[in-house]
Each structure stands twice: as C-alpha cells, then as structure tokens.
Design a protein around this motif. Sequence first.
Motif, PDB file in Angstrom:
ATOM      1  N   SER A 103      -7.521 -61.827  -4.338  1.00 59.12           N
ATOM      2  CA  SER A 103      -7.292 -60.236  -3.677  1.00 59.12           C
ATOM      3  C   SER A 103      -8.357 -59.297  -4.125  1.00 59.12           C
TER       4      SER A 103
ATOM      5  N   ASP B 210     -10.945 -57.457  -1.403  1.00 57.59           N
ATOM      6  CA  ASP B 210     -10.985 -55.919  -1.378  1.00 57.59           C
ATOM      7  C   ASP B 210     -12.440 -55.535  -1.588  1.00 57.59           C
TER       8      ASP B 210
ATOM      9  N   GLN C  13      -2.659 -62.220   1.470  1.00 59.57           N
ATOM     10  CA  GLN C  13      -1.398 -61.389   1.067  1.00 59.57           C
ATOM     11  C   GLN C  13      -0.151 -61.628   1.206  1.00 59.57           C
ATOM     12  N   SER C  14       0.068 -61.789   2.487  1.00 58.71           N
ATOM     13  CA  SER C  14       1.346 -62.288   2.994  1.00 58.71           C
ATOM     14  C   SER C  14       1.844 -63.785   2.788  1.00 58.71           C
TER      15      SER C  14
ATOM     16  N   ALA D 157      -7.720 -60.611   4.656  1.00 54.87           N
ATOM     17  CA  ALA D 157      -6.934 -60.059   3.297  1.00 54.87           C
ATOM     18  C   ALA D 157      -5.444 -60.015   3.448  1.00 54.87           C
ATOM     19  N   GLN D 158      -5.124 -59.355   4.731  1.00 52.84           N
ATOM     20  CA  GLN D 158      -3.719 -59.115   5.031  1.00 52.84           C
ATOM     21  C   GLN D 158      -2.989 -60.432   5.207  1.00 52.84           C
ATOM     22  N   THR D 159      -3.709 -61.469   5.905  1.00 51.00           N
ATOM     23  CA  THR D 159      -3.106 -62.697   5.805  1.00 51.00           C
ATOM     24  C   THR D 159      -2.797 -63.310   4.485  1.00 51.00           C
TER      25      THR D 159
ATOM     26  N   ALA E 195     -10.745 -57.951   6.920  1.00 50.80           N
ATOM     27  CA  ALA E 195      -9.747 -57.144   6.508  1.00 50.80           C
ATOM     28  C   ALA E 195      -8.430 -57.834   6.996  1.00 50.80           C
ATOM     29  N   GLN E 196      -8.610 -58.456   8.301  1.00 56.14           N
ATOM     30  CA  GLN E 196      -7.393 -59.444   8.782  1.00 56.14           C
ATOM     31  C   GLN E 196      -7.001 -60.525   7.762  1.00 56.14           C
TER      32      GLN E 196
ATOM     33  N   THR F  54     -14.054 -56.424   1.367  1.00 56.10           N
ATOM     34  CA  THR F  54     -13.793 -55.567   2.750  1.00 56.10           C
ATOM     35  C   THR F  54     -14.729 -54.038   2.621  1.00 56.10           C
TER      36      THR F  54
END
Length: 761
Positions: free
Chosen positions: A194, A198, A406-407, A402-404, A399-400, A201
């Motif tokens: 993470s 970050d 994290q989920s 990072a979101q993926t 960015a995408q 990003t």
Amino acid sequence: MASAQLTLIDGAASPGGREKQQDLSFELQQMTARQIWFLLRRHMKLVGSIVITCVVVVLAVQLQLPNRYEATATVQVELNDSTGSNQADATRNQQRVANEARMYRSQALAEQVVRDLNLNRNPTFTHNIPMTVQQAAVQLTKNTRVVSSTDSDFIDITVQSRKPELSARIANRFVDSLQKIRSQRRQTWRDGLSAALDKETSRLAHEVEVAERAVADFRRDHLMPMGAGSAEDYQQMNRIAVEAASTAAMSSAMQAQAAGVGRAAAMRTVAGASSPALDNLQKQYDDLVRQRSENSVQMGANHPQMQALSAQIAQVGKALVQERAAVINTQQTKNDTDAGRERAMALAEASAASARAGQLQAKLNAMTGAAFRNNANLVNLSILDRRAEVARQAYLTTAQRAQTVQSELQTTGVNSSMVSAAAVPLYPVAPAPKKMALAAFVGSSVLAFLIVLGIEMFDNRLRSGDQLRRLFGLRTLAMLPKLEESIGTTIEENPVITQPQSLFTEVARNLASEIGELPHDALAHGGSQRILVTSPLPGDGKSSVALTLAAAAASMGRRAIVVDLDLRRPGPSILRSIQDSSGTPDLIEVLTHAEESRKLIPQIEQHVEHDAAEGAAPTALMPVVLSTREQIRNPAAVVQGWQVGRLLDDLRERFDLIVINAPAILAVRDARTLSSLADSTVMVVRWGHTTVEQLRASLQMVNNQVVGAVFNQVDYEDHARRGYGDAVQFYMGSAAYYSDSFPVQQGWMSRVRNAFTRKAA
C-alpha cells in the motif's frame, strides 16, 4: 563369467580354423528359474552371509530403538479468489494444494511451530540435548510427513514422537502456526504494498501535472490554441481559399458586366419611342389623310376644301415630325442615363468583390503562414502530448491497481483449516522388528542376487565346455578331475597306472580315445600320431596332462612317448624328474647324437600281449619320457633347430602316439613354431583359473589351429553344484563304477543346512 560376453561364437568352426561369429542375446537375460537357482547355489555362502547379516543387524537395531508414536491431523485447503469463492480450474487448484503442502513442509513453518510450542526446550523432544530453534526445526522436519492426495484438497500432517501426547499436540499446531505466519506476512506485505502504491501514485500524479503544464506552456508560447495544426485548420484554409477565388471571379464578372452595359446602351433603339402628343398628332394626321382620301373622289384635287385639307395635313405632318424628333431625343437621353447608372452599379459591385477577394487572400496568407509554423512546432507538441498521455495512463493504471489491491488483500489467497484434529495415539508405530526383518530379508536377498549376478557377469574364468563351444568354437576333449595328491615323479606312480578304476583314469582313457580319433595321416606315417600339448600360461598343468595322455594311451595298448620341449622353464618339473629316474638318454643327447638316436631310445617289441583285465599297460608298453635333466642355456636354438623335426620323424617309426609338451603360448613363441610339426594342437585350460582373454590371446598366437581343449584340475563336486548341465553334473550318480570315494548325495534340506560349511568355489 565368460557367458556374460555379448558377442558369442557357435560350436562350429569355419574352414581354415577361423571362428564363425554370430550375435546372440545376453545370456543372463535368457536364464531359466533352474539356472538362476544353480547361480545362487554357486554363491550360497555369500548369499546366506549377506542375508543373515542384514537381518541380524536390522533386528538388533530395531530391538534397541525406543517406541515412537505417530499422530495424524487432516487439513482442508480453502481456495479463494478476488470474489471470495473458488474460481480456478482443477489444474490450478491442484497446484495450489501442492503449494500449500510445500508450506507445511517448509523450514520456516517448522521453526514457528518450535517457537509456539517451545520444543527446543522440551527434553522429551530434544532427548536432553541442547538445541537451537533451527536445530529443533530440522529434527521436527525429519519427524514430520506431509501427504497431499491427487485431485483432493485434503492434506495429512503426520508427526512422530516418543510421547503420544506430544505427537498429537505438534500435529495440531501446524495449522495455527501457518495462519500466524501467513497473517504476519500478509500484514507486512499489505503495508509495504500500500505504501509503495501510494508513493507511486503521488509520483505519477506529479508527472502528469508537469507534462500537462508543459503542453499548455508550449501552446501559449507558440500561439497554438487547442486544435491548432489540426485538420480543422486546413479545412478552414480551404474554405477561405474557395471563397477568395469565388469573390475574385465575381469581381471579374462585374467588370465585364459594366463594359457590357455600355455596349448595350449604345445598341438600344429609339424607334419605338412615343408620347401622348405624338400619338395625338399621329391620329390627327391619319384622320386628315383619310378625310382627304374620302373627299378626293367627290371633290377633286383642286377643290378648295381639298387644298385646305392638304395644307392642314402638311401642317400636322410637320408638327408630327417635330414631335417625333423630340420624343426620340428624350428616349435617347433616358437610355443613356439608364446605361450610365447600370454601369456605375456594376463597377461598384466589381470594386467591392475585388476588395473582398484581397481581404480573403490576405487572411489565407496569414493562416497559411501560421499553419506552416504550427507544422514545425507540431513535432514538439506531439512529444509533449505523448508524454502527458503516458503519464496520465500510468497514473490511472496505478490508481486503479491500488484500489484493486486494497480490495483483494482481504479475500484473495489460499488458506487451510483443520477438519480432523490429531488424536493421541495408543499404540507405537516403531520399532517393528518383524516387519523390518522381513523387509531386510527381501532387500538383502535382492541385494545378494544382484551381487552374485555382478560377480558372474564380471567373472571371465572358464569352467565349462559350453563356454569353449560358444566363445571359441572349441570342443572339450576331457575334463580331468582335480587330484588331492601329486601326480607322482615316476611313470609307475601315475594315477592312470596305479588306480585303473578311478574317475581320473576313466577320463584320461576317454581323452586318449578322443585324441586317437583326431584326423591324421596314419598311412603316411605308419599309424603314428603327433599331438602338441600347450596352455596359455605356465602353471596350467600341461605337463601333467601330456604325461596322463601318454599313460592312458599306453594303458589302451598304444606305444606312447612324451617329448618335453618346454626347455625355457627354470627349475625342476615332473617330466625332468621322470627323466632323471628313468636312466634313459635325455633330449640333448638324442639331438646331438643323431646316429645313435635309435640306440638311445629303448626298443619296444612290435607285438606285446596286453592283458586288458589288468587295466594298465605292461612294462614293455609303459610310456617313455624324453626330457632334459637340467635347464639349457639356449632353448630357442634347440626348439627352432632342424634336429627336432628329424627326431620327431624318427620317433614316428617307433611310437603310435608322440605327445609334444610345448611351452606356454603367452610366455614364448616356441609353441607356435612347434605347432607346424604336430598333427593336432591341444590346449590345456585350468578349470576356474584360465580366463577368456588368456585363451583368446593364445588362440590368436597359433592362428586358431587348436582342435580341442582339456580342462585340468576340475573340481567335480563344485562343477556339479554350479549346474552347467553337462555330464559332470551327474557324476555322483555313476559313483558305483569307480573306485573313488564320492560325497553322498543329499536332499535339498541337507544342502541348505550344509550350504554354509562347503568349501568356497
């Protein structure tokens, strides 16, 4: 053994004494069960010692080992994808289960289990030996077995220990320890990933801002608004160019129109010009002319009324002409005025169109210059745009991602849970003396068989006539038994003479019979036969065989003599000993006194009655030995001299059988030289001692002129036990025919019982 050769030779010899070879399969691959049994019997002592040693050692070790208990825990692998459920195919799932099993076998997990259970300080686990965590983990790995079944998501974890409770506790701890390691590693990995995403990003966002700002600054500095240098600029330029061309054409048309208006004004007619006054005068004139015409019939031309009408007509006509001229002038003036106005208007429109065309051309020139400048700057602008776009896409992707990530960190992965905890075992699994003894017996038996097979494969010593037939195409003339005592130093002590009913004597007589049947020119030499006896190496017993052959021939009524030409051998020999005790001239005296050779050799009566019942030859038919009493200085000169040939020719007239004792073939060349003086050459092979290579080299030295071989010093009991399948194997069944004392035949139980007391081969 010689039978382990891959290229063998059949029993027949090709013409000229050359060997006829044929390709046969490996003999050991064609062995029957009985042949394998005989193979093991040959080395029964070795086999038994290997098996018994292995079984005893295994039993001793098993009986000294402490009890060990085994506990098994069953784990089920849970496969989760990003959606929280298993979406992988069967192959992928199987690979995941295998990876999970590898995790349970890993050193890191073993160390974690040791830490969780404090096994490195547990005396039961460490056996009171100080251990570090790593050392205890290594021991735990050795005592742990992890098994995963194919096409299954279950994993069995089996742990062995000296204490049943400890084995169950360790087996049940693996799942919790793995989850602990996995949780720690996932948290560390999640935090690190993470933070890295970050940071990446933020860096990419800054790069996007810098790239887009560079594009904006470049457009501002080079006066390139959005769309500048694009296809819309060229379309606008094309529209202005078309409009300028149209305006220029319109200006030209207006100028042409102005010129045409002037010409048209000049071409306008005034013939049709009229006015109300002109119309009244024309009507009045017409009425007067019609009235004069009506009155002229009644009145005549000179009538005053007629004259008045004519005067009036003339007056009206004059006024009509004047009025018509005025009307024409007025119409002409009007026409000129209209033409001037139209020409002025056309010229004005032409001037306006020309001005419009000039403005459009100036605008087109300005746009064209700007377009060319934009073309020059478009390369740099495109580079800046691409950089901005790349930075923008990288930023969006990161960015995408990072979101993926994290989920997915909360759901994706492979986990396992306990489905069947290990129970405390009640019975030990080790040691197992019976099972291990049986395994040791089977394994040692296989090992012993392989060792015996290897010994037989690498044993190249000759022991059977079948080997001679297959490998060299030689026939076996006899297999002389091994004697416990010496053959004797005199003719009278030879076993053929002293033991006429013995097995040795019978084999010797068979040898004499085989030799007598060999082809030779009996008519040319008065029935006499020359036999050369040699061997590959000294010590094979060729002198004893030569003497035995002569004694056997003499016992069968043939006059025989042994000519000892093995002059290179140092020290005493059996033939030299007989020569010393015989009192007859030695070989050197006979060769050097040719004229006295007949007197030096004892006369033998031509017809001597032979009592066959006695079995041995009478004194008159005792074989003669012609040798040297001591070693000579130059034996090669004697052997290769012409006197030897003359001597052998003289002996043909007096003896039926002349046995030439030649030196060993591989020692000196004498045997090859003497083979040309003999009718046949016989090779002496020492049983179990002469090798295949020695015999092959010997046959090559004499150009394969050997007609047969004689096995010497054959251990009949050992030969029969080896089971070669020839007549010797059954010699004990004919023991009643001989005076020898043979061992009593035993059953298979007695053979097994006494196998380890037999003399090794």
